[in-house]
Design a protein around this motif. Structure first.
Motif, PDB file in Angstrom:
ATOM      1  N   GLU A 120     -40.093 -44.385  50.612  1.00  0.00           N
ATOM      2  CA  GLU A 120     -39.825 -43.817  49.284  1.00  0.00           C
ATOM      3  C   GLU A 120     -41.129 -43.438  48.590  1.00  0.00           C
ATOM      4  O   GLU A 120     -41.253 -42.360  47.997  1.00  0.00           O
ATOM      5  CB  GLU A 120     -39.064 -44.841  48.443  1.00  0.00           C
ATOM      6  CG  GLU A 120     -38.471 -44.293  47.162  1.00  0.00           C
ATOM      7  CD  GLU A 120     -37.293 -43.374  47.382  1.00  0.00           C
ATOM      8  OE1 GLU A 120     -37.252 -42.315  46.718  1.00  0.00           O
ATOM      9  OE2 GLU A 120     -36.435 -43.684  48.211  1.00  0.00           O
ATOM     10  N   GLN A 127     -42.724 -40.312  50.297  1.00  0.00           N
ATOM     11  CA  GLN A 127     -41.971 -39.089  50.023  1.00  0.00           C
ATOM     12  C   GLN A 127     -42.215 -38.585  48.606  1.00  0.00           C
ATOM     13  O   GLN A 127     -42.200 -37.362  48.370  1.00  0.00           O
ATOM     14  CB  GLN A 127     -40.471 -39.344  50.236  1.00  0.00           C
ATOM     15  CG  GLN A 127     -40.070 -39.478  51.692  1.00  0.00           C
ATOM     16  CD  GLN A 127     -38.590 -39.792  51.860  1.00  0.00           C
ATOM     17  OE1 GLN A 127     -37.929 -40.293  50.936  1.00  0.00           O
ATOM     18  NE2 GLN A 127     -38.054 -39.505  53.037  1.00  0.00           N
ATOM     19  N   ARG A 128     -42.466 -39.494  47.679  1.00  0.00           N
ATOM     20  CA  ARG A 128     -42.684 -39.104  46.280  1.00  0.00           C
ATOM     21  C   ARG A 128     -44.153 -38.885  45.949  1.00  0.00           C
ATOM     22  O   ARG A 128     -44.491 -38.553  44.817  1.00  0.00           O
ATOM     23  CB  ARG A 128     -42.099 -40.172  45.346  1.00  0.00           C
ATOM     24  CG  ARG A 128     -40.612 -40.439  45.555  1.00  0.00           C
ATOM     25  CD  ARG A 128     -39.731 -39.324  45.042  1.00  0.00           C
ATOM     26  NE  ARG A 128     -39.692 -39.337  43.609  1.00  0.00           N
ATOM     27  CZ  ARG A 128     -38.822 -40.057  42.886  1.00  0.00           C
ATOM     28  NH1 ARG A 128     -37.942 -40.836  43.503  1.00  0.00           N
ATOM     29  NH2 ARG A 128     -38.821 -39.993  41.581  1.00  0.00           N
TER      30      ARG A 128
END
Length: 230
Positions: A161, A164-165
């Motif tokens: 997460e 990806q961000r």
């Protein structure tokens, strides 16, 4: 409310003396508007604020679920929705008032910002805060919802997460439903494991904050996070 004496009616009392002079039950009675046969809105409000003779009062508003509310005599679908929306609105007001002082290098401001969101949860919820190069929030994700005793944390899911961000640093935040934010051995172990994994891929764990009942503990402030050179 027709059966009440005029001076006891919350609407009239609010108009004459101001909302700040109403009791918690009177404020809630105004929002509920009506009661049921044999029980006026003020009596219904008192029952919602003090279920099973609880002394928590207004805090009980956050503890009602839709299913529990619908079991209460005098509460139908509309009033249940009103109660749930009142709880959510109170949380958002608290969060908005804390937003101006939010500083991700100061754990007390982080705890204050998320306190109302998390301290009423019946299970442990792990929240991942994603920060950019300026230590500004670019996103937040609920990573896991555990049992009352432990939150199930997956470092792999957490860092996927973050990558990806485009996060360069992270903060972990979770609650203890018991109200006591004292970290368990497992809390410390998983924190150090995540810190070590993050250092290998260039994502720094700034802190892990545990939320209790209107209190918190920062694992960084308590010395549980290893220094960078370690």
């Amino acid at each position: 409310m027709k059966e009440m004496y005029r001076e006891e009616r919350p609407y009239e009392k609010c108009e004459q003396y101001g909302a700040e002079n109403l009791t918690d039950a009177e404020l809630l009675a105004v929002l509920l508007r009506t009661g049921t046969r044999g029980e006026n809105s003020l009596e219904l409000a008192r029952k919602l604020l003090h279920p099973d003779f609880s002394e928590d009062g207004i805090l009980n508003i956050h503890r009602w679920t839709r299913e529990d509310l619908l079991r209460v005599k005098g509460i139908g679908r509309v009033k249940a929705v009103q109660m749930l929306c009142l709880s959510e609105l109170a949380k958002r007001l608290s969060k908005a008032s804390a937003a101006s002082g939010l500083n991700f290098s100061a754990p007390d401001t982080i705890a204050q910002y998320y306190m109302e969101d998390m301290r009423h949860q019946k299970k442990e919820v792990l929240k991942l805060l994603l920060l950019n190069t300026r230590a500004r929030l670019i996103g937040e994700v609920n990573i896991s919802t555990g049992t009352v005793d432990t939150a199930l944390i997956s470092p792999r899911e957490l860092f996927i997460e973050a990558l990806q961000r485009g996060a360069v640093s992270i903060v972990l935040l979770h609650n203890h439903p018991s109200g006591d934010p004292t970290p368990s051995k497992e809390d410390v172990r998983i924190t150090r494991r995540i810190q070590g994994a993050g250092s290998m891929i260039g994502i720094e764990l700034l802190d892990h904050i545990i939320i209790g009942n209107n209190c918190f503990i920062s694992l960084r402030e308590k010395g549980f996070l290893r220094r960078k050179q370690e």
